[in-house]
Design a protein around this motif. Structure first.
Motif, mmCIF file in Angstrom:
data_model
loop_
_atom_site.group_PDB
_atom_site.id
_atom_site.type_symbol
_atom_site.label_atom_id
_atom_site.label_comp_id
_atom_site.label_asym_id
_atom_site.label_seq_id
_atom_site.Cartn_x
_atom_site.Cartn_y
_atom_site.Cartn_z
ATOM 1 N N UNK A 8 0.950 -1.055 0.062
ATOM 2 C CA UNK A 8 0.055 -0.001 0.149
ATOM 3 C C UNK A 8 1.073 0.983 0.133
ATOM 4 N N UNK A 9 0.568 2.166 -0.806
ATOM 5 C CA UNK A 9 1.555 3.299 -1.041
ATOM 6 C C UNK A 9 0.614 4.407 -0.467
ATOM 7 N N UNK A 10 1.295 4.933 0.747
ATOM 8 C CA UNK A 10 0.469 6.126 1.084
ATOM 9 C C UNK A 10 0.100 5.801 2.671
ATOM 10 N N UNK A 11 0.814 6.346 3.791
ATOM 11 C CA UNK A 11 0.385 6.284 5.133
ATOM 12 C C UNK A 11 -0.481 7.106 5.579
ATOM 13 N N UNK A 12 -1.620 7.499 5.152
ATOM 14 C CA UNK A 12 -2.587 8.275 5.260
ATOM 15 C C UNK A 12 -3.811 7.507 5.852
ATOM 16 N N UNK A 13 -5.120 8.191 5.931
ATOM 17 C CA UNK A 13 -6.203 7.640 6.812
ATOM 18 C C UNK A 13 -6.478 6.271 5.961
ATOM 19 N N UNK A 14 -6.847 6.150 4.356
ATOM 20 C CA UNK A 14 -7.358 5.342 3.700
ATOM 21 C C UNK A 14 -6.094 4.019 3.674
ATOM 22 N N UNK A 15 -4.795 4.519 3.493
ATOM 23 C CA UNK A 15 -3.889 3.415 3.463
ATOM 24 C C UNK A 15 -3.722 2.697 4.714
ATOM 25 N N UNK A 17 -5.856 2.182 7.157
ATOM 26 C CA UNK A 17 -7.136 1.574 7.521
ATOM 27 C C UNK A 17 -6.984 0.144 6.638
ATOM 28 N N UNK A 18 -6.808 0.339 5.312
ATOM 29 C CA UNK A 18 -6.721 -0.706 4.438
ATOM 30 C C UNK A 18 -5.773 -1.890 5.001
ATOM 31 N N UNK A 19 -4.337 -1.174 5.264
ATOM 32 C CA UNK A 19 -3.472 -2.275 5.760
ATOM 33 C C UNK A 19 -3.815 -2.979 6.850
ATOM 34 N N UNK A 28 0.263 -10.710 4.396
ATOM 35 C CA UNK A 28 1.299 -9.795 4.937
ATOM 36 C C UNK A 28 1.262 -8.458 3.966
ATOM 37 N N UNK A 29 1.310 -7.372 4.750
ATOM 38 C CA UNK A 29 1.284 -6.017 4.021
ATOM 39 C C UNK A 29 2.365 -5.136 4.709
ATOM 40 N N UNK A 30 2.951 -4.315 3.492
ATOM 41 C CA UNK A 30 3.603 -3.357 3.646
ATOM 42 C C UNK A 30 3.155 -2.032 3.267
ATOM 43 N N UNK A 31 3.223 -1.172 3.993
ATOM 44 C CA UNK A 31 2.842 0.142 3.816
ATOM 45 C C UNK A 31 4.211 1.105 3.454
ATOM 46 N N UNK A 32 4.245 1.865 2.618
ATOM 47 C CA UNK A 32 5.220 2.779 1.941
ATOM 48 C C UNK A 32 4.883 4.190 2.024
ATOM 49 N N UNK A 123 1.386 -5.523 10.314
ATOM 50 C CA UNK A 123 1.551 -4.742 9.128
ATOM 51 C C UNK A 123 2.816 -4.030 9.182
ATOM 52 N N UNK A 124 3.700 -4.029 8.254
ATOM 53 C CA UNK A 124 5.086 -3.235 8.097
ATOM 54 C C UNK A 124 4.988 -1.970 7.609
ATOM 55 N N UNK A 125 5.214 -0.877 8.213
ATOM 56 C CA UNK A 125 5.037 0.483 7.796
ATOM 57 C C UNK A 125 6.386 1.133 7.770
ATOM 58 N N UNK A 126 6.700 1.404 6.348
ATOM 59 C CA UNK A 126 8.102 2.193 6.145
ATOM 60 C C UNK A 126 7.869 3.528 5.884
ATOM 61 N N UNK A 127 8.381 4.311 6.551
ATOM 62 C CA UNK A 127 8.362 5.914 6.139
ATOM 63 C C UNK A 127 9.646 6.348 5.320
#
Length: 405
Positions: A8-15, A17-19, A28-32, A123-127
């Motif tokens: 998922x590209x975008x760590x905002x509200x939609x990204x 929550x979807x993650x 297995x989910x990665x947020x960038x 979920x992995x969140x990578x900023x």
């Protein structure tokens, strides 16, 4: 960097929550995200208290070239569903006006809710991660991030619109859509203050900081009854922000500065009762005194007593103040806009799943899509609802076989 069931590209509200939903279902989910912090726009919203939804969500409160598109998602994940999640996290909230729900404490609580839900789903969140390229492969996609590659069967674009570039907004999502052949509708700033032409601005900027309840109406007949606020650049306040989404360059907006009275009848009554009272004194009891003085200085209102007014003149005064015609010079643009109108054309996306109809595994959610809500929690609800629709589709799609963390 490995392989994930979804990126998922975008760590905002939609990204986020979807993650969280996809992760908790076992994917297995990665947020960038290119920013230093998750949920930057959430933290800024609602004066730092996050207007996270509205009690009166309905499809008619959304602008889109395809007005039916938002119905399915909004029906499947409603404001009551998100309110229940807020309550589960023991976040105290209140209704401000018109069904708008805000955190009692801070918008940080909504970001914390989303990150906690993501943690539950591992979920992995990578900023600070810049996506430079996305390529379609036989099995899905290869994503290039900071010189490394990630493979995944599905990519979710939740990168937002162009509003508030100071918070890292970029046209990334639109470029991805165009790369894969999806039409992108012209974008412009929405929920944004108006600027005024110089002569009018010079008159009205003296009122900077003054708020007046009003009904503001656009050329197409859409109207909102809330405060307007005079500023040193032009006009703002909730009613102006709302109408800005319906305004086109060059058009006038009509402002009723006295929406709860029949001004014509009132002036006729006052002329009978107090014939020698000055017009400005009568009107200064109804509107800010400085506003009336400015209108007199500019010869728009007469500086006479009530007895000197003909019926025709009374009608003219009532029309001036209750159908005040303003032609904005423009808007303050994306810098202060709360949302972006336009975006990825919904006709190229499934309203049930948010997946591009011609590109399997590519999804678009949140503000990047051509769905824009009213002020007051409607855009956050679109983020939650579109994220939910997307997550349900991801969960029902067979998983990838390789997962490396």
């Amino acid at each position: 960097m490995g392989s994930y069931d979804t990126v998922i590209i975008g760590a905002g509200a939609a990204g986020l929550f979807c993650a969280s939903l996809a992760g908790q279902a076992g994917l297995s989910v990665l947020v960038l995200d290119n920013g230093k912090k998750a949920g930057r726009k959430i933290l800024m919203s609602g004066g730092g208290r996050c207007n996270f939804t509205n009690m009166y969500i309905e499809p008619s409160a959304y602008l889109s070239e395809n007005p039916h598109f938002c119905k399915s998602a909004l029906a499947r994940y409603t404001q009551w569903d998100f309110i229940e999640l807020v309550q589960q996290h023991n976040i105290a909230y209140h209704e401000k006006t018109l069904g708008q729900l805000f955190c009692d404490d801070s918008a940080q609580q909504i970001v914390d809710l989303l990150l906690t839900e993501c943690q539950k789903g591992k979920v992995s969140v990578r900023l600070r991660s810049e996506v430079t390229q996305i390529e379609k492969t036989d099995t899905g996609f290869t994503i290039f991030v900071d010189g490394k590659t990630i493979t995944t069967p599905s990519v979710v674009i939740a990168s937002g619109g162009l509003s508030m570039p100071g918070l890292g907004a970029t046209p990334f999502g639109y470029k991805v859509a165009e790369q894969f052949g999806l039409p992108v509708l012209p974008t412009r700033a929405g929920l944004v203050p108006f600027t005024l032409h110089k002569p009018q601005l010079e008159q009205l900027s003296q009122l900077s900081g003054v708020a007046v309840p009003a009904i503001v109406t656009a050329k197409n007949g859409t109207s909102f009854k809330e405060n307007i606020l005079f500023t040193h650049r032009g006009l703002s306040g909730p009613a102006i922000l709302q109408i800005s989404s319906y305004w086109q360059a060059g058009e006038y907006v009509s402002i009723n500065l006295l929406p709860s009275i029949d001004l014509e009848s009132l002036l006729q009554e006052k002329r009978q009762e107090h014939p020698n009272q000055l017009v400005k004194n009568t009107l200064s009891r109804l509107l800010p005194k400085r506003f009336i003085e400015i209108m007199i200085e500019n010869k728009q209102l007469p500086d006479v007593s009530l007895t000197q007014l003909s019926n025709e003149r009374i009608t003219q005064i009532a029309t001036l103040l209750q159908e005040w015609q303003i032609q904005p010079n423009g808007t303050e643009g994306y810098r202060t806009a709360e949302v972006t109108l336009g975006g990825v054309d919904t006709r190229a996306i499934s309203s049930k799943t948010m997946e591009a109809t011609k590109v399997k595994g590519l999804y678009f959610i949140g503000e990047v899509v051509d769905v824009t809500g009213w002020l007051g929690g409607y855009n956050f609800q679109w983020a939650w609802s579109s994220a939910y629709a997307c997550a349900q589709s991801l969960i029902s799609t067979p998983k990838s076989t390789v997962v490396e963390q």
